[in-house]
Design a protein around this motif. Structure first.
Motif, PDB file in Angstrom:
ATOM      1  N   UNK A  49      41.042  -9.492 -67.734  1.00 22.63           N
ATOM      2  CA  UNK A  49      41.764 -10.745 -67.707  1.00 22.63           C
ATOM      3  C   UNK A  49      42.578 -11.336 -66.895  1.00 22.63           C
ATOM      4  N   UNK A  50      43.001 -10.647 -66.076  1.00 20.80           N
ATOM      5  CA  UNK A  50      43.433 -11.261 -64.614  1.00 20.80           C
ATOM      6  C   UNK A  50      42.416 -12.348 -63.814  1.00 20.80           C
ATOM      7  N   UNK A  51      41.111 -11.362 -63.888  1.00 16.45           N
ATOM      8  CA  UNK A  51      40.470 -12.094 -62.553  1.00 16.45           C
ATOM      9  C   UNK A  51      39.890 -13.377 -63.156  1.00 16.45           C
ATOM     10  N   UNK A  52      39.472 -13.026 -65.099  1.00 15.35           N
ATOM     11  CA  UNK A  52      39.189 -14.446 -65.990  1.00 15.35           C
ATOM     12  C   UNK A  52      40.402 -15.551 -65.610  1.00 15.35           C
ATOM     13  N   UNK A  53      41.302 -15.674 -65.267  1.00 18.99           N
ATOM     14  CA  UNK A  53      42.400 -16.352 -65.399  1.00 18.99           C
ATOM     15  C   UNK A  53      42.485 -16.960 -64.263  1.00 18.99           C
ATOM     16  N   UNK A  54      42.344 -16.380 -63.188  1.00 16.64           N
ATOM     17  CA  UNK A  54      42.427 -16.647 -61.397  1.00 16.64           C
ATOM     18  C   UNK A  54      41.298 -16.914 -61.296  1.00 16.64           C
ATOM     19  N   UNK A  55      40.258 -17.279 -62.144  1.00 15.80           N
ATOM     20  CA  UNK A  55      38.727 -17.565 -61.451  1.00 15.80           C
ATOM     21  C   UNK A  55      38.778 -19.338 -62.432  1.00 15.80           C
ATOM     22  N   UNK A  56      39.427 -18.657 -63.278  1.00 11.29           N
ATOM     23  CA  UNK A  56      39.218 -20.024 -64.281  1.00 11.29           C
ATOM     24  C   UNK A  56      38.199 -19.580 -65.127  1.00 11.29           C
ATOM     25  N   UNK A  57      38.094 -18.747 -65.460  1.00 14.47           N
ATOM     26  CA  UNK A  57      36.671 -18.700 -66.593  1.00 14.47           C
ATOM     27  C   UNK A  57      37.141 -18.570 -68.293  1.00 14.47           C
ATOM     28  N   UNK A  58      38.828 -18.438 -68.642  1.00 19.38           N
ATOM     29  CA  UNK A  58      39.004 -19.186 -69.445  1.00 19.38           C
ATOM     30  C   UNK A  58      39.599 -20.020 -69.691  1.00 19.38           C
ATOM     31  N   UNK A  59      38.677 -21.491 -69.083  1.00 20.62           N
ATOM     32  CA  UNK A  59      39.365 -22.554 -69.105  1.00 20.62           C
ATOM     33  C   UNK A  59      38.145 -23.038 -70.565  1.00 20.62           C
ATOM     34  N   UNK A  60      38.217 -24.145 -71.121  1.00 20.51           N
ATOM     35  CA  UNK A  60      37.742 -25.109 -72.103  1.00 20.51           C
ATOM     36  C   UNK A  60      36.144 -25.445 -70.293  1.00 20.51           C
ATOM     37  N   UNK A  61      34.444 -25.202 -71.341  1.00 22.04           N
ATOM     38  CA  UNK A  61      33.694 -26.004 -70.557  1.00 22.04           C
ATOM     39  C   UNK A  61      33.955 -26.838 -70.258  1.00 22.04           C
ATOM     40  N   UNK A  62      33.759 -27.683 -71.075  1.00 25.77           N
ATOM     41  CA  UNK A  62      34.536 -29.862 -70.369  1.00 25.77           C
ATOM     42  C   UNK A  62      35.181 -29.089 -69.342  1.00 25.77           C
ATOM     43  N   UNK A  63      36.153 -28.714 -69.273  1.00 29.52           N
ATOM     44  CA  UNK A  63      37.280 -28.961 -68.076  1.00 29.52           C
ATOM     45  C   UNK A  63      36.722 -28.354 -66.746  1.00 29.52           C
ATOM     46  N   UNK A  64      36.346 -26.939 -66.949  1.00 29.42           N
ATOM     47  CA  UNK A  64      35.736 -26.410 -65.451  1.00 29.42           C
ATOM     48  C   UNK A  64      34.986 -27.296 -65.623  1.00 29.42           C
ATOM     49  N   UNK A  65      33.673 -28.161 -66.168  1.00 35.63           N
ATOM     50  CA  UNK A  65      32.753 -28.877 -65.227  1.00 35.63           C
ATOM     51  C   UNK A  65      32.937 -29.989 -64.556  1.00 35.63           C
ATOM     52  N   UNK A  66      34.662 -30.352 -65.201  1.00 35.09           N
ATOM     53  CA  UNK A  66      35.396 -32.165 -64.489  1.00 35.09           C
ATOM     54  C   UNK A  66      35.568 -30.988 -63.204  1.00 35.09           C
ATOM     55  N   UNK A  67      35.693 -30.146 -63.128  1.00 40.90           N
ATOM     56  CA  UNK A  67      36.871 -29.009 -62.180  1.00 40.90           C
ATOM     57  C   UNK A  67      35.757 -29.198 -60.692  1.00 40.90           C
ATOM     58  N   UNK A  68      35.068 -28.570 -61.611  1.00 42.63           N
ATOM     59  CA  UNK A  68      33.147 -28.429 -60.519  1.00 42.63           C
ATOM     60  C   UNK A  68      33.000 -30.242 -60.207  1.00 42.63           C
ATOM     61  N   UNK A  69      32.838 -31.172 -60.877  1.00 44.38           N
ATOM     62  CA  UNK A  69      32.517 -32.174 -60.471  1.00 44.38           C
ATOM     63  C   UNK A  69      33.731 -32.707 -59.174  1.00 44.38           C
ATOM     64  N   UNK A  70      34.423 -32.018 -59.156  1.00 45.29           N
ATOM     65  CA  UNK A  70      35.873 -32.815 -58.429  1.00 45.29           C
ATOM     66  C   UNK A  70      35.250 -31.829 -57.062  1.00 45.29           C
ATOM     67  N   UNK A  71      35.392 -30.880 -57.395  1.00 48.90           N
ATOM     68  CA  UNK A  71      35.367 -30.131 -55.887  1.00 48.90           C
ATOM     69  C   UNK A  71      34.086 -30.351 -54.870  1.00 48.90           C
ATOM     70  N   UNK A  72      32.653 -30.480 -56.095  1.00 50.87           N
ATOM     71  CA  UNK A  72      31.611 -31.065 -55.654  1.00 50.87           C
ATOM     72  C   UNK A  72      31.728 -32.149 -54.609  1.00 50.87           C
ATOM     73  N   UNK A  73      31.654 -33.314 -55.125  1.00 50.40           N
ATOM     74  CA  UNK A  73      32.171 -34.098 -54.074  1.00 50.40           C
ATOM     75  C   UNK A  73      33.510 -34.595 -52.755  1.00 50.40           C
ATOM     76  N   UNK A  74      33.727 -33.122 -53.100  1.00 45.25           N
ATOM     77  CA  UNK A  74      35.162 -33.086 -52.089  1.00 45.25           C
ATOM     78  C   UNK A  74      33.712 -31.878 -50.879  1.00 45.25           C
ATOM     79  N   UNK A  75      33.065 -31.895 -51.407  1.00 45.37           N
ATOM     80  CA  UNK A  75      31.850 -30.701 -50.091  1.00 45.37           C
ATOM     81  C   UNK A  75      32.464 -29.414 -50.439  1.00 45.37           C
ATOM     82  N   UNK A  76      33.326 -28.680 -51.869  1.00 41.01           N
ATOM     83  CA  UNK A  76      33.732 -27.480 -51.929  1.00 41.01           C
ATOM     84  C   UNK A  76      32.837 -26.889 -53.114  1.00 41.01           C
ATOM     85  N   UNK A  77      31.593 -26.516 -52.843  1.00 42.14           N
ATOM     86  CA  UNK A  77      30.498 -25.638 -53.638  1.00 42.14           C
ATOM     87  C   UNK A  77      30.986 -24.492 -54.943  1.00 42.14           C
TER      88      UNK A  77
END
Lengths: 336, 525
Positions: A49-77
């Motif tokens: 569970x600690x790792x799940x929270x640390x890596x953000x796997x516990x968040x809802x999918x749309x939020x995770x996708x939004x965060x991912x896209x935000x990272x992506x436009x900054x060149x962070x894969x």
């Protein structure tokens, strides 16, 4: 022309976004628990569970996708769960190896495939045509993996002509990294011996990887050449006493090569994404093995990154092929 | 550069390649470097993060623990700790450190470093933390002086010492200098080390090879009189057939975890030694004891008696031994139990007493999709169950998907093919796999929850006197067998092959499938 390129590049962004949505959804709804895998086999529930929270796997999918896209436009894969490193660092290490291998393979396939296709057409239904057909049918039928193993076993182990695998000998010095492609980097560093050694290490994997493409190029080029050789302008050229080499190499091949070119573009894209088996046999540390390991480990950020990069490469290759079409065929050029 | 020059360079390289077949017995700067060909990449070398066999093999060479497992049967031996004592109530453990132990940068290995290393892992709560986090609080580890460290447990915990070989000591000064945003130095330790072990990290080429340089001034010395060893390269060779080719050609000196077929081929050569020895690893077909069908003990017994146990050994070309207890042979306190073997009459008797006396049901068997041996075991089971009028649906899955299903009682299949390697020879390491503490882990896919068994397991782990523990573990083994939470299978042998000039290989069943102790290995042509 510029307008067309700009339009295609704009379209590419939309397509990549679509690809990102599909890949993200598939990678995350598929069964598998990346937190459990990252934590290790014996990890307790609270460690997972600690790792799940640390890596953000516990968040809802749309939020995770939004965060991912935000990272992506900054060149962070993102970060790989498996290697623990930034995905960008991993990709920068593994992708050039695959690009180098695929470029070499496609070079071999074109170098052999186009002349053999022409030869088969010129000698239609005669011994050279039959021999070449045998080769092209084998290329379609033989599994790349098996062919790689056979080449490794006979040419590398039994005869000792080639190394068993890897990009260089274990004790060879790697040239300073510029492109990540050892052949080019060695040449840029003025070290032709290392460039030669890198090419020598690529011959067997490239042979296995290029064989299906070689077969396809032969078949398409043969068919196109047969059609072109039967056209009136070729008969006219013959009647005017123009030499057979000029008729074939200049007048016919230029018209027959267009469909082959389109196919080479497609093959290049497929090969970039399909090197995993050959990389596995020859321990060629490329993006295919990296992607396969990520997929097996449910390591979704590398999966996303590799899919997007290969998708972009596929689209760019097609754009380049279309431009090459235009350069070779005035009718296409005028339509743009 | 002209084309002609490039061509001549290529021709030169080609000529060299043809003239001199590659051999790993090469001296670099006058020293031998041993090449080990393994299939698993090393994702990091941090002893505090997750572990697998490749990581453990590396960390054990780079770092030292207070104690170390050696030999067969494996015994816990003094290492950084020269000796230790336990309080009468079993709560306090005091370790005395070797005074001459130093880290690779020359810093002494002190009690403070031990405290720091244990606290780091417990606070990170990753990797090996699970072994002690239930009984040891970070604040209860104290340095009494420079060379003495004291652990005070929350409650008596007999397996305590048996886990310590996997807790390695890091140099606090080096780690603290590389902490970024409170990450415990994890990012830095992924590709760097701060250890005191027999080897230091020379190169970490992810996905290709990992270079360990022998530390000739290792504080503990080496078990051989030979100063020719320069280091060890763990090289990724991902295909078993390529491993075989690498070993034959001499591009690899030792290869791990060959398939039985490959082992047979290389074993016939005079220049190659092979070993095949039973491991702690057990293999069984776990049954979900809370599943719709397999919650019925009589049905589980019927399945266990229907299975053809010879299959377990045949699929590994005889390189496997059937289990004679739920505990594998090297586990302390293992006793022989009367385990089911194929007996269709008995199977039918049990089936008649179950809720499905006529059969007529379909069970699901899940296995790792790339493992042919597990598919063959499924086919054997399918064949046996036909006689009981039970169908078997064989479902191959990737490992992550299996782990996900094993973690949920609702999704855990009727039967699942599972390899399981205990990390210690203490019987608790196996017994706990049949306790609710293991539910959610892949080896807990049976979801067994038996009050009598749970009570015995909890009682035995608190006792420090082996004479009191031993009879309880004998009862535990019998109870687990009686409850039949799995078709108890076999101990697959660990298989290695190496060139005859490789010396010092020491087998120990405590090691994982492809893991080798690098410390005693050396080359002597």
């Amino acid at each position: 022309m510029r307008k067309m390129i700009a339009k295609r590049l704009g379209l590419m962004v939309v397509m990549l976004l679509g690809l990102a949505v599909i890949t993200f959804t598939v990678a995350n709804v598929a069964p598998g628990d990346p937190a459990r895998l990252a934590a290790g086999p014996d990890a307790s529930a609270d460690m997972v569970e600690e790792i799940r929270v640390e890596r953000g796997f516990d968040r809802p999918l749309p939020i995770r996708f939004g965060i991912y896209l935000g990272q992506l436009v900054q060149g962070d894969l993102g970060t790989s769960v498996y290697t623990g490193r930034p995905v960008l660092q991993d990709v920068a290490q593994f992708l050039p190896a695959t690009v180098e291998l695929v470029l070499f393979s496609i070079f071999i396939a074109i170098l052999l495939g186009v002349p053999l296709g022409v030869l088969a057409a010129v000698f239609q239904n005669r011994v050279p045509d039959h021999a070449i057909r045998l080769l092209s049918v084998s290329g379609v039928a033989l599994p790349m993996f098996w062919l790689g193993l056979m080449l490794q076993w006979y040419l590398a182990l039994d005869l000792g002509w080639f190394p068993l695998g890897g990009r260089l000998g274990i004790f060879d010095d790697v040239p300073p990294k510029i492109t990540g492609m050892i052949t080019f980097d060695a040449l840029l560093a003025g070290d032709p011996a290392t460039a030669g050694a890198a090419l020598w290490h690529m011959i067997l994997p490239a042979a296995a990887l290029s064989f299906p493409a070689l077969a396809a190029i032969i078949r398409v080029n043969r068919a196109e050449m047969l059609e072109v050789l039967g056209r009136d302008y070729v008969t006219n050229a013959r009647a005017q006493g123009i030499g057979p080499f000029r008729i074939i190499a200049v007048y016919s091949l230029k018209n027959a090569i267009l469909p082959t070119l389109a196919m080479i573009g497609l093959r290049f894209g497929w090969m970039l994404g399909g090197t995993v088996l050959v990389e596995g046999v020859f321990d060629f540390p490329g993006i295919g093995l990296y992607a396969a390991k990520a997929a097996i480990s449910s390591d979704f950020e590398p999966i996303m990154a590799v899919t997007l990069i290969l998708g972009a490469a596929f689209m760019l290759t097609n754009l380049v092929i279309d431009l090459a079409y235009a350069a070779l065929d005035p009718r296409v050029r005028n339509q743009i | 550069m002209t084309f002609a020059r490039l061509t001549s360079a290529l021709a030169m390289v080609a000529a060299l390649a043809v003239a001199a077949p590659a051999s790993a017995v090469e001296k670099q700067d006058g020293k031998f470097w041993m090449v080990i060909g393994g299939r698993q990449a090393v994702s990091h070398v941090d002893p505090g993060q997750s572990y697998d066999y490749a990581i453990r093999m590396m960390t054990q060479a780079l770092y030292d623990g207070l104690v170390k497992y050696t030999g067969n049967p494996p015994e816990v031996q003094p290492w950084l700790a020269t000796d230790w004592e336990t309080s009468e109530d079993g709560l306090t453990w005091t370790f005395h450190l070797a005074p001459d132990a130093t880290f690779h940068n020359g810093d002494p290995v002190t009690a403070e470093a031990v405290v720091y290393s244990y606290q780091r892992v417990l606070e990170m709560n990753e990797g090996v933390a699970w072994m002690l986090s239930d009984v040891l609080q970070a604040e209860n580890i104290k340095a009494l002086d420079e060379g003495t460290v004291e652990f005070t447990l929350d409650r008596p915990y007999a397996p305590f010492l048996s886990f310590l070989p996997w807790w390695f000591i890091v140099n606090p000064a080096q780690v603290e200098a590389n902490v970024v945003d409170g990450d415990f130095g994890k990012a830095w330790l992924t590709e760097h080390e701060a250890g005191s072990g027999p080897y230091s990290l020379e190169k970490f080429d992810q996905g290709t090879s990992y270079w360990l340089k022998r530390n000739p001034d290792y504080w503990k010395g080496f078990p051989y009189d030979n100063d020719d060893m320069g280091g060890i390269i763990y090289r990724l060779i991902r295909e078993s057939s390529s491993q075989r080719a690498g070993l034959i050609s001499g591009e690899a000196d030792l290869v791990t975890d060959l398939t039985p077929e490959e082992l047979q081929v290389v074993g016939a050569r005079p220049d190659i030694e092979t070993t095949s020895t039973p491991a702690l690893t057990s293999f069984g077909l776990k049954m979900n004891t809370q599943g719709e069908y397999t919650s019925d003990l009589n049905l589980r017994k019927a399945i266990a008696y229907a299975f053809d146990y010879d299959t377990f050994v045949q699929v590994y070309n005889g390189n496997a031994t059937l289990q004679t207890s739920p505990f594998t042979d090297a586990i302390r306190g293992k006793v022989d139990i009367d385990m089911p073997r194929q007996d269709m009459e008995k199977a039918k008797e049990y089936l008649a007493q179950s809720a499905w006396p006529e059969g007529g049901i379909t069970l699901e068997y899940v296995y790792v999709q790339s493992l042919e041996q597990q598919r063959q075991m499924g086919l054997s089971l399918l064949n046996s169950l036909k006689e009981l009028n039970i169908e078997l649906e064989m479902v191959p899955l990737t490992w992550p998907n299996m782990v996900a299903r094993a973690g949920d009682v609702e999704q855990s299949p009727d039967l699942m093919a599972i390899f399981s390697t205990p990390v210690s020879t203490d019987p608790d390491a196996v017994a706990i796999q049949y306790h609710p503490n293991s539910h959610g882990k892949y080896y807990g896919s049976h979801f067994l929850d038996d009050a009598e068994l749970n009570g015995m397991i909890e009682e035995a782990r608190k006792l420090s006197d082996w004479d009191e523990r031993a009879p309880i573990y004998a009862e535990i083994q019998q109870r687990i067998a009686d409850l039949q939470p799995e078709i108890f299978g076999m101990m697959r042998e660990r298989q290695f092959a190496y060139r005859t000039y490789v010396h010092g290989y020491e087998d120990s069943p405590i090691r994982m499938t492809g893991e080798v102790d690098l410390y005693p290995l050396f080359i002597q042509p």
